[in-house]
Write a protein that holds these residues in place. Sequence first.
Motif: not given
Length: 344
Positions: A198-204, A206-209
């Motif tokens: 599952p795709y989990i935004p909290k973990f997957d 990264e806005p600062d990537a």
Amino acid sequence: MTKRRRKKKEKQIQPNHEYYGDQTKLNEIPEDRITMDPIGYIHTCFPKKNGSPRQGKLAPTSQGYIKLLASHAHHLFHGLEEYSHIWVIFWFHKNRVTSSTKSYMINNSQDKPDIDQAPAPALSDYVYTKDQRYPPDNVMVRPPLLNGKKVGVYASRTPHRLVPIGMTMCRIERIEGDTIYLSGVDMVDGTPIIDLKPYIPKFDSEPDARTPAWIDNKSDIKTVRFSDEAIDGLRRTIDTVGLRLLANEPANSKSGTSFEERVARVQTLITEILINEPRSVYRRKKKTHESWGFFIDTLNIECQVDPDGVATVLGVVDTETYEHQRSLEHATGNSSNSREDVVD
């Protein structure tokens, strides 16, 4: 574990820093071998590599489904309906077979069955051990967005990797029993699936990537238009041949999609593919304004790009008709409308 075995284990897992040029001491690398069967295969609207999007997110209208090859599949899927997106981990099975891998597959094939026995079903055996892949076939690659410049394999999303595993984030449309239906797919029909997560935004997310600037390079294709002949061919083909996957609807759907909705869906998908530049660097540079094409579902799409970046869809026919036309062209030595493999 005894002290002697522990020391031996520690010695095995020490990183190897000795090189002779580009050659690593292969005999000092621990011998771990991974063998697995696919958990299933994805069926998509992309029968061939050419025309399939470079990333699923670039073609959100695309569709596919995975049927799990496992008992108690409904239990394995339990709770997944609460997520909107999923990571699909898969095997790039359409990569060109290298000479070393081909040799291994021939030399290690099973004994031929007795003449009275029925032949065993075909089974692909993909071997990517360090012995078979050394020296590697690809160390540097040319991502399409770099227009011919090279980066290392691990600085790109190329399918041509030391171990050809891919990953795509897809939208979950629905789950029915042992089958999950997806949109936003970029895999070729029949691709072996290794895992689902599952795709989990909290973990997957990264806005600062940080990413290199070339990732944001723009497509040479600015707009997409359909000729009257292409629209007529699209409507005629959908009416007479139909669609295999792009007409897919839930089993409990009462109304289904109308004919006009199916036509609009295919037009949207064609536009999504073209606007994100499916052509190889070679075709963009050497055969810029020649007509070319690709396949979607049951359709063959012929198009052309002009100097102003306008991609025109010239014609649409069903795949069977196209293949018949091509065979006639080859027989007379008058071939056109080339099909190429998209290589990232």
